[in-house]
Design a protein around this motif. Structure first.
Motif, short mmCIF file in Angstrom:
data_model
loop_
_atom_site.label_atom_id
_atom_site.label_comp_id
_atom_site.label_asym_id
_atom_site.label_seq_id
_atom_site.Cartn_x
_atom_site.Cartn_y
_atom_site.Cartn_z
N GLU A 177 0.83 -1.20 0.00
CA GLU A 177 0.00 0.00 0.00
C GLU A 177 0.87 1.25 0.00
OE1 GLU A 177 -3.89 -1.75 2.46
OE2 GLU A 177 -2.31 -0.63 3.51
N ARG B 133 2.39 1.79 -3.49
CA ARG B 133 1.30 2.21 -4.39
C ARG B 133 0.97 3.68 -4.17
NH1 ARG B 133 -4.08 0.14 -2.18
NH2 ARG B 133 -3.57 1.90 -0.80
N HIS C 96 3.75 6.04 -5.30
CA HIS C 96 3.74 6.19 -6.77
C HIS C 96 2.64 7.15 -7.20
CE1 HIS C 96 2.69 4.92 -10.96
NE2 HIS C 96 3.99 5.03 -11.08
N ALA D 181 -0.66 -3.38 -5.24
CA ALA D 181 0.23 -2.45 -5.94
C ALA D 181 -0.11 -2.37 -7.42
CB ALA D 181 1.69 -2.85 -5.75
N TRP E 43 4.15 -4.08 -10.71
CA TRP E 43 5.07 -4.62 -9.71
C TRP E 43 5.30 -6.12 -9.86
CZ3 TRP E 43 2.94 0.05 -8.71
CH2 TRP E 43 3.71 1.00 -8.04
#
Length: 334
Positions: free
Chosen positions: A249, A252, A255, A287, A291
């Motif tokens: 998390e 993610r 990003h 993600a 990934w």
């Protein structure tokens, strides 16, 4: 230390935190302002991910992907050049009965064994990762940690797995942790300007809470870590699925905020194909597909490779070959 590298990192951190100077107070306010982790919800989600089943074709693909994501590891005080050569040779030929078996991503060793691993692997494309910064305790001066890192990079390490100062983190001295990651990141730079990738080991088993795991993840990314990693493999619990959910998390959300991908590496205690596939399901669902590549996700393991190969052989032959037909050179910690 490279002035430009340090300046760039500090400038980004100041911009993100909205402050004119980085201080413990500013970092604490930012980190403690992150949303808290719902422990019950996190563990329930992880438990649900473990129940997912995948079809035969997808399972074959997942097993090959998991093999390609392994950092084949030996981190024992009794490691010898012969043992490291054997492990590197295993990485080159994971299953002599099936040349189509993918190779692991890297071989992970202590810094003094980097040259041995590098020589054995040659131009295979398999990386060499070195643990550094007074692994596994992290209890050393910054000068010692940087020397440790520079020696491994000079010996040919493609990746550096550093440990954070958990004592400083738990004491709320976030600035020290941040500054040390920045300094080690800079020490990963080679004379030609290229750099070894930096994995930041948070030793999540010592961080106690999921909130601390989230904060350590964000602090590590803020300081420039290319990967966040759960564990040294020397502390129990090591890599757990709920902790990895929190870390996924974090990358993610990082990003989404920054536009920068950061990798995740659970290490220690992942021994079966079923476990590995549960982690891959978590990567996909939390993600995202980007990934699902060994550039951005790794398993720190050795014994895991044996089970993945056994499962791969069973899917090809219809029967188990039996563990006696698979090399058993995995260190006990992994």
């Amino acid at each position: 230390m490279s002035t430009s590298t340090t300046t760039d990192s500090a400038a980004r951190a100041r911009d993100l935190l909205g402050v004119s100077g980085l201080t413990n107070r500013a970092l604490a306010a930012w980190l403690h302002g992150l949303p808290g982790v719902d422990q019950v919800g996190c563990e329930a989600r992880a438990a649900g991910l473990k129940t997912r089943s995948i079809k035969t074709d997808s399972k074959r693909w997942a097993i090959d992907l998991a093999i390609s994501m392994i950092d084949l590891t030996t981190l024992e005080g009794a490691d010898t050049p012969g043992k490291v050569r054997g492990l590197a040779t295993r990485a080159l030929v994971p299953d002599p009965s099936d040349p189509s078996t993918p190779s692991p991503a890297a071989v992970c060793v202590y810094g003094d064994m980097v040259a041995v691993a590098k020589e054995t692997l040659g131009e295979s494309g398999i990386g060499v990762a070195a643990v550094a910064t007074a692994f596994p305790s992290g209890r050393a001066s910054l000068e010692v940690k940087l020397a440790d890192t520079r020696e491994a990079v000079a010996a040919g390490a493609d990746e550096i797995d550093m440990v954070i100062d958990r004592g400083a983190f738990l004491a709320g001295d976030y600035l020290t942790v941040y500054d040390q990651i920045v300094a080690v990141k800079d020490a990963c730079t080679r004379a030609d300007g290229s750099a070894a990738r930096l994995k930041v080991i948070m030793e999540t088993g010592e961080l106690v809470t999921y909130d601390n795991v989230r904060r350590a993840s964000w602090l590590s990314m803020l300081a420039g870590g290319d990967f966040i990693k759960t564990s040294t493999g020397k502390i129990s619990p090591a890599a757990t699925l709920p902790v990895t959910v929190v870390m996924l998390e974090a990358v993610r959300d990082w990003h989404a905020l920054i536009g920068e991908m950061v990798g995740v590496k659970p290490a220690g205690g992942i021994r079966t194909s079923k476990d590995a596939i549960s982690f891959l399901v978590a990567v996909h669902e939390i993600a995202g597909e980007d990934w699902l590549d060994n550039t951005w996700f790794r398993f720190g393991a050795s014994s895991l490779l044996n089970d993945l190969i056994l499962q791969r052989q069973r899917m090809s032959l219809g029967v188990y070959s039996g563990a006696d037909y698979i090399a058993d050179d995995a260190p006990s910690a992994y």
